[in-house]
Design a protein around this motif. Structure first.
Motif, mmCIF file in Angstrom:
data_model
loop_
_atom_site.group_PDB
_atom_site.id
_atom_site.type_symbol
_atom_site.label_atom_id
_atom_site.label_comp_id
_atom_site.label_asym_id
_atom_site.label_seq_id
_atom_site.Cartn_x
_atom_site.Cartn_y
_atom_site.Cartn_z
ATOM 1 N N ILE A 152 -7.472 -3.287 -6.003
ATOM 2 C CA ILE A 152 -6.840 -3.264 -4.680
ATOM 3 C C ILE A 152 -7.801 -3.741 -3.583
ATOM 4 N N CYS B 121 -9.551 2.958 1.893
ATOM 5 C CA CYS B 121 -8.207 2.369 1.835
ATOM 6 C C CYS B 121 -7.447 2.633 3.135
ATOM 7 N N GLY C 119 0.815 -1.211 0.000
ATOM 8 C CA GLY C 119 0.000 0.000 0.000
ATOM 9 C C GLY C 119 0.850 1.264 0.000
#
Length: 160
Positions: free
Chosen positions: A137, A39, A24
């Motif tokens: 993702i 996220c 990340g």
């Protein structure tokens, strides 16, 4: 060293969480992808699962307690990733509005409202900016969180 021992499995889970966080940060700082609020929440859940896994690996006792903590972090992360995947499937006209920057929210809102607002997501969360093998993702994150949850369940239910 027995790779199936509780301490070894917790340490492997810690390494996997560190790898997910490292990926990340690589995508953010080297590739230039800015994380959306969901996220950021997923990173927090990865950090929690990794921290509890590391403590369990070092401590060697209280396997069930640490398994429950890792499981809770994994379920929270899976829920957050699932929410982001759901947002990515919405048509553009049904997406929630964009959020102000996190720094601004930290200065002007109470923490409970920030967390609620972040979990609600925004149009930024629906944007698919990167894929690997056809998965975005949050889809990779969901797979990782499911894996950590299964490992935590295994640790929780195993004998001995």
């Amino acid at each position: 060293m027995n790779l199936a021992s509780p301490r070894s499995l917790f340490f492997l889970a810690f390494l996997a969480c560190a790898a997910m966080l490292g990926t990340g940060f690589y995508l953010q700082y080297m590739i230039g992808l800015e994380p959306c609020p969901l996220c950021i929440l997923q990173r927090i859940f990865f950090a929690g699962a990794g921290l509890f896994s590391l403590i369990a690996a070092l401590h060697g006792r209280g396997r069930r307690v640490y398994s429950i903590l890792v499981l809770l972090c994994s379920l929270g992360g899976a829920g957050t990733a699932g929410r982001q995947i759901w947002l990515q499937t919405l048509p553009p006209d049904q997406l929630p509005s964009c959020l102000p920057p996190l720094d601004y929210m930290m200065e002007t809102m109470p923490y409970a409202k920030i967390i609620w607002t972040m979990f609600h997501g925004s149009a930024d969360c629906a944007e698919v900016t990167w894929t690997l093998l056809g998965l975005s993702i949050p889809e990779w994150s969901l797979l990782a969180f499911v894996g950590f949850a299964l490992l935590a369940l295994f640790q929780l239910l195993r004998r001995g």
